[in-house]
Design a protein around this motif. Structure first.
Motif, PDB file in Angstrom:
ATOM      1  N   LEU A   1      67.089 -72.845 -42.693  1.00  0.00           N
ATOM      2  CA  LEU A   1      67.570 -72.304 -41.538  1.00  0.00           C
ATOM      3  C   LEU A   1      68.108 -70.773 -41.934  1.00  0.00           C
ATOM      4  CD1 LEU A   1      70.584 -74.797 -40.311  1.00  0.00           C
ATOM      5  CD2 LEU A   1      68.374 -74.222 -39.191  1.00  0.00           C
ATOM      6  N   CYS A   2      67.930 -69.968 -41.114  1.00  0.00           N
ATOM      7  CA  CYS A   2      68.314 -68.552 -41.301  1.00  0.00           C
ATOM      8  C   CYS A   2      69.021 -68.110 -40.144  1.00  0.00           C
ATOM      9  CB  CYS A   2      67.123 -67.578 -41.857  1.00  0.00           C
ATOM     10  SG  CYS A   2      65.989 -67.480 -40.518  1.00  0.00           S
ATOM     11  N   THR A   3      69.704 -66.864 -40.227  1.00  0.00           N
ATOM     12  CA  THR A   3      70.225 -66.270 -39.037  1.00  0.00           C
ATOM     13  C   THR A   3      69.746 -64.871 -39.069  1.00  0.00           C
ATOM     14  OG1 THR A   3      72.488 -67.452 -39.390  1.00  0.00           O
ATOM     15  CG2 THR A   3      72.482 -65.655 -38.217  1.00  0.00           C
ATOM     16  N   VAL A   4      69.334 -64.613 -37.764  1.00  0.00           N
ATOM     17  CA  VAL A   4      68.505 -63.254 -37.415  1.00  0.00           C
ATOM     18  C   VAL A   4      69.456 -62.597 -36.254  1.00  0.00           C
ATOM     19  CG1 VAL A   4      66.432 -62.158 -36.643  1.00  0.00           C
ATOM     20  CG2 VAL A   4      66.262 -64.104 -38.059  1.00  0.00           C
ATOM     21  N   GLU A   5      70.190 -61.820 -36.831  1.00  0.00           N
ATOM     22  CA  GLU A   5      70.913 -60.970 -35.715  1.00  0.00           C
ATOM     23  C   GLU A   5      71.794 -61.940 -34.791  1.00  0.00           C
ATOM     24  OE1 GLU A   5      68.283 -58.282 -34.126  1.00  0.00           O
ATOM     25  OE2 GLU A   5      68.213 -57.029 -35.863  1.00  0.00           O
ATOM     26  N   GLY A   6      72.400 -62.858 -35.440  1.00  0.00           N
ATOM     27  CA  GLY A   6      73.077 -63.914 -34.825  1.00  0.00           C
ATOM     28  C   GLY A   6      72.318 -64.994 -34.062  1.00  0.00           C
ATOM     29  N   TYR A   7      71.040 -65.117 -34.281  1.00  0.00           N
ATOM     30  CA  TYR A   7      70.284 -66.105 -33.807  1.00  0.00           C
ATOM     31  C   TYR A   7      70.075 -67.173 -35.112  1.00  0.00           C
ATOM     32  CZ  TYR A   7      69.212 -63.115 -29.604  1.00  0.00           C
ATOM     33  OH  TYR A   7      69.642 -62.299 -28.745  1.00  0.00           O
TER      34      TYR A   7
ATOM     35  N   ASN B   1      60.419 -55.909 -20.574  1.00  0.00           N
ATOM     36  CA  ASN B   1      62.105 -56.333 -20.545  1.00  0.00           C
ATOM     37  C   ASN B   1      62.744 -56.264 -22.180  1.00  0.00           C
ATOM     38  OD1 ASN B   1      64.173 -58.202 -20.522  1.00  0.00           O
ATOM     39  ND2 ASN B   1      63.475 -59.055 -18.661  1.00  0.00           N
ATOM     40  N   ILE B   2      63.785 -55.756 -22.132  1.00  0.00           N
ATOM     41  CA  ILE B   2      64.385 -55.408 -23.351  1.00  0.00           C
ATOM     42  C   ILE B   2      64.755 -56.897 -24.135  1.00  0.00           C
ATOM     43  CG2 ILE B   2      65.358 -53.110 -22.686  1.00  0.00           C
ATOM     44  CD1 ILE B   2      68.059 -54.443 -22.124  1.00  0.00           C
ATOM     45  N   ASN B   3      65.084 -57.625 -23.369  1.00  0.00           N
ATOM     46  CA  ASN B   3      65.367 -59.163 -24.069  1.00  0.00           C
ATOM     47  C   ASN B   3      64.150 -59.760 -24.599  1.00  0.00           C
ATOM     48  OD1 ASN B   3      68.260 -58.926 -23.818  1.00  0.00           O
ATOM     49  ND2 ASN B   3      67.842 -59.139 -21.639  1.00  0.00           N
ATOM     50  N   TYR B   4      62.947 -59.229 -24.558  1.00  0.00           N
ATOM     51  CA  TYR B   4      61.810 -59.924 -24.763  1.00  0.00           C
ATOM     52  C   TYR B   4      60.750 -59.444 -25.800  1.00  0.00           C
ATOM     53  CZ  TYR B   4      63.883 -63.109 -21.191  1.00  0.00           C
ATOM     54  OH  TYR B   4      64.769 -64.111 -20.500  1.00  0.00           O
ATOM     55  N   LEU B   5      61.517 -58.543 -26.507  1.00  0.00           N
ATOM     56  CA  LEU B   5      60.707 -57.704 -27.256  1.00  0.00           C
ATOM     57  C   LEU B   5      60.625 -58.355 -28.794  1.00  0.00           C
ATOM     58  CD1 LEU B   5      62.256 -54.173 -26.685  1.00  0.00           C
ATOM     59  CD2 LEU B   5      60.318 -55.168 -25.753  1.00  0.00           C
ATOM     60  N   ALA B   6      59.379 -58.088 -29.465  1.00  0.00           N
ATOM     61  CA  ALA B   6      59.550 -58.532 -30.941  1.00  0.00           C
ATOM     62  C   ALA B   6      60.497 -57.577 -31.743  1.00  0.00           C
ATOM     63  CB  ALA B   6      57.889 -58.548 -31.476  1.00  0.00           C
ATOM     64  N   ARG B   7      60.685 -57.915 -32.889  1.00  0.00           N
ATOM     65  CA  ARG B   7      61.685 -57.281 -33.770  1.00  0.00           C
ATOM     66  C   ARG B   7      61.163 -57.517 -35.153  1.00  0.00           C
ATOM     67  NH1 ARG B   7      66.742 -54.704 -31.941  1.00  0.00           N
ATOM     68  NH2 ARG B   7      68.246 -54.271 -33.830  1.00  0.00           N
ATOM     69  N   ILE B   8      61.464 -56.043 -35.904  1.00  0.00           N
ATOM     70  CA  ILE B   8      61.207 -56.177 -37.344  1.00  0.00           C
ATOM     71  C   ILE B   8      62.484 -56.695 -38.003  1.00  0.00           C
ATOM     72  CG2 ILE B   8      60.328 -55.188 -39.301  1.00  0.00           C
ATOM     73  CD1 ILE B   8      58.149 -55.496 -37.377  1.00  0.00           C
ATOM     74  N   VAL B   9      62.409 -57.389 -38.870  1.00  0.00           N
ATOM     75  CA  VAL B   9      63.925 -58.003 -39.092  1.00  0.00           C
ATOM     76  C   VAL B   9      63.818 -58.278 -40.749  1.00  0.00           C
ATOM     77  CG1 VAL B   9      64.672 -58.845 -36.934  1.00  0.00           C
ATOM     78  CG2 VAL B   9      63.639 -60.677 -38.810  1.00  0.00           C
ATOM     79  N   GLN B  10      64.866 -58.252 -41.446  1.00  0.00           N
ATOM     80  CA  GLN B  10      65.214 -58.562 -42.605  1.00  0.00           C
ATOM     81  C   GLN B  10      65.891 -59.853 -43.093  1.00  0.00           C
ATOM     82  OE1 GLN B  10      64.178 -56.446 -45.716  1.00  0.00           O
ATOM     83  NE2 GLN B  10      64.748 -58.302 -46.876  1.00  0.00           N
ATOM     84  N   VAL B  11      65.259 -60.823 -43.781  1.00  0.00           N
ATOM     85  CA  VAL B  11      65.910 -62.044 -43.735  1.00  0.00           C
ATOM     86  C   VAL B  11      66.090 -62.363 -45.380  1.00  0.00           C
ATOM     87  CG1 VAL B  11      65.749 -64.572 -43.516  1.00  0.00           C
ATOM     88  CG2 VAL B  11      64.782 -63.042 -41.795  1.00  0.00           C
ATOM     89  N   ASP B  12      67.488 -62.130 -45.901  1.00  0.00           N
ATOM     90  CA  ASP B  12      67.976 -62.238 -47.194  1.00  0.00           C
ATOM     91  C   ASP B  12      68.399 -63.760 -47.655  1.00  0.00           C
ATOM     92  OD1 ASP B  12      67.388 -59.536 -47.431  1.00  0.00           O
ATOM     93  OD2 ASP B  12      69.228 -59.052 -46.764  1.00  0.00           O
ATOM     94  N   ILE B  13      68.542 -64.401 -46.561  1.00  0.00           N
ATOM     95  CA  ILE B  13      69.364 -65.653 -47.080  1.00  0.00           C
ATOM     96  C   ILE B  13      68.866 -66.760 -46.196  1.00  0.00           C
ATOM     97  CG2 ILE B  13      71.513 -66.988 -47.400  1.00  0.00           C
ATOM     98  CD1 ILE B  13      72.913 -64.315 -47.585  1.00  0.00           C
ATOM     99  N   PHE B  14      68.324 -67.776 -46.861  1.00  0.00           N
ATOM    100  CA  PHE B  14      68.105 -69.260 -46.157  1.00  0.00           C
ATOM    101  C   PHE B  14      68.950 -70.244 -46.625  1.00  0.00           C
ATOM    102  CE2 PHE B  14      63.970 -66.762 -45.867  1.00  0.00           C
ATOM    103  CZ  PHE B  14      63.749 -67.251 -44.402  1.00  0.00           C
ATOM    104  N   HIS B  15      69.245 -71.075 -45.679  1.00  0.00           N
ATOM    105  CA  HIS B  15      70.218 -72.258 -45.849  1.00  0.00           C
ATOM    106  C   HIS B  15      69.138 -73.583 -45.668  1.00  0.00           C
ATOM    107  CE1 HIS B  15      73.720 -69.564 -45.884  1.00  0.00           C
ATOM    108  NE2 HIS B  15      73.212 -69.033 -45.004  1.00  0.00           N
ATOM    109  N   PRO B  16      69.722 -74.597 -46.520  1.00  0.00           N
ATOM    110  CA  PRO B  16      68.873 -75.834 -46.137  1.00  0.00           C
ATOM    111  C   PRO B  16      69.445 -76.611 -44.882  1.00  0.00           C
ATOM    112  CG  PRO B  16      70.394 -75.844 -48.473  1.00  0.00           C
ATOM    113  CD  PRO B  16      70.614 -74.570 -47.866  1.00  0.00           C
TER     114      PRO B  16
END
Length: 455
Positions: free
Chosen positions: A34-40, A10-25
């Motif tokens: 907190l971080c934002t990963v592709e809108g999440y 199911n395309i909506n339940y795949l794991a994904r390799i992502v880059q996280v460049d910014i974290f917020h308190p």
């Protein structure tokens, strides 16, 4: 290490390799970031640092071996180190939960956690954005579904043998709708888009398509001779046939002789089919959401009434025809897609406006349209040269989904919205509300079954 997508993923339940460049308190928690990963939006530990991560979406299940290896289970005895504990329940589900007032829409782990788990000496060379559900041919993530004892009793008629077969390339299930967050860059400024409410019911597919008759050996031989001599068969080998389907199961005894009563022992799909059947011209396939109630009083989706009414004091539903039940507002049929398939199997997609016109012509209901026009005109104040996609997504979330449903009498959150691009073929995305995801997660915690997930 081999990362792949399995055949039935199911395309909506795949794991994904992502880059996280910014974290917020986290505004309400000193030990969270907190971080934002592709809108999440993701809540994570205070020690998290920028780098490459594996993202796990809400309501996926993570392989128990991985959770055990990293001591992520709440129950210590399930972990590799029985002195450590995490926060995952035995199901291994990733939940949408609020942590100090902010919902976390998934789970991330550093890429090294994956490498150490596999114990692979080969360097990791998969690019950012790689999606997968399988590692070295072993399933790693999958959609969480509650196991149910669906009725195996046959329908209340004598089961025929399979006498019909659908002609190849005639019938198609609806595509899995991709989550908008992971595909937001597919939206272009000049695109004509439709935004509509996403109804929470069960999918119905209503068709009038070519089927192949299972001719006897004698008739097949005569047809072969006739086609050799006269270029046409004596006995018709194909004819148009009307039938319906749920999201994944054809609900017709002639096409699917092993058909059971299924969920709730109620065939709501053929009840709805009886309402729409007369409007199915040759080659049409109508995709719709069935919402409201079933004749036995069960809601198609708990609490989501969509202004339908179950009123056994006024109506004896067992004595009513499907159309009478429909006109009494027991249930509703919300059309969201229509296709025409020609005899060669080529599919022609109705535009969103053609769907509306079809429904208007036959007094059917189409999806509730919230916006139709160029994407850049929806939020004209956005800077088109800087982070337009991210801001567009943020504005969508702020403008539409996070509210009480305007479509239901009951106090329930909107499921979300659907964005469709007006292009050749079908290109459609969904954006679920956080309030709905939280409600859905709590229902799954209680073991409450979703009719759609079990079809």
């Amino acid at each position: 290490m081999k990362l792949t997508i399995s055949k039935n993923a199911n395309i909506n339940y795949l794991a994904r390799i992502v880059q996280v460049d910014i974290f917020h308190p986290h505004p309400n928690a000193d030990k969270l970031k907190l971080c934002t990963v592709e809108g999440y939006i993701i809540s994570t530990g205070i020690d998290s640092v920028e780098g490459i991560y594996v993202y796990f979406p809400v309501e996926c299940v993570i392989n128990p071996k991985f959770l055990k290896y990293h001591n992520l289970y709440r129950k210590k005895e399930l972990n590799q180190n029985p002195e450590q504990s995490g926060f995952f329940e035995e199901s291994g589900r990733v939940k949408c939960i609020k942590l100090r007032g902010i919902a976390s829409e998934g789970f991330i782990m550093p890429i090294n956690s994956l490498i150490s788990y596999i114990n692979d000496n080969v360097s990791f060379d998969y690019p950012i954005g790689t999606e997968f559900d399988t590692i070295n041919d072993e399933l790693f993530v999958w959609k969480y579904v509650i196991k149910t004892n669906i009725s195996n009793s046959k329908l209340g008629v004598k089961q025929p043998k399979k006498v019909l077969n659908i002609v190849e390339n005639q019938f198609r299930f609806h595509v899995d709708t991709v989550q908008l967050q992971k595909a937001i860059t597919n939206i272009n400024l000049e695109d004509i888009i439709q935004i509509s409410w996403k109804e929470h019911g069960t999918s119905g597919i209503f068709c009038n398509l070519l089927t192949k008759t299972d001719l006897s050996f004698y008739k097949k031989v005569l047809n072969k001779i006739s086609k050799t001599l006269f270029k046409y068969p004596i006995f018709p080998e194909e004819h148009y046939y009307k039938f319906c389907s749920s999201r994944k199961v054809i609900k017709d005894c002639k096409l699917n002789p092993n058909l059971t009563k299924g969920y709730y022992d109620c065939d709501i799909w053929n009840i709805a089919f009886n309402v729409i059947e007369e409007y199915l011209q040759k080659g049409l396939t109508v995709y719709a959401e069935i919402v409201g109630y079933m004749p036995n009083g069960q809601m198609i989706q708990k609490d989501y009434d969509y202004k339908c009414v179950y009123n056994p004091k006024s109506f004896d539903y067992q004595k009513m025809t499907p159309k009478q039940m429909y006109h009494a507002r027991l249930f509703d049929i919300i059309v969201y897609r229509i296709t025409y398939t020609n005899v060669d199997g080529k599919v022609f997609e109705f535009s969103t406006q053609q769907v509306k016109e079809f429904c208007k012509k036959y007094s059917l209901h189409s999806v509730k349209e919230l916006y139709y026009g160029r994407a850049e005109n929806l939020f004209p104040n956005l800077n088109i040269n800087e982070h337009w996609h991210e801001e567009f997504l943020t504005n969508l979330r702020n403008m539409y989904p996070e509210q009480r449903s305007v479509l239901c009498n009951n106090n329930v959150p909107e499921e979300g919205i659907v964005l469709r691009r007006e292009v050749n073929g079908i290109d459609v995305y969904k954006l679920k509300s956080i309030n709905f995801l939280e409600k859905e997660s709590k229902m799954l915690d209680r073991g409450e079954i979703d009719i759609e997930s079990n079809q």
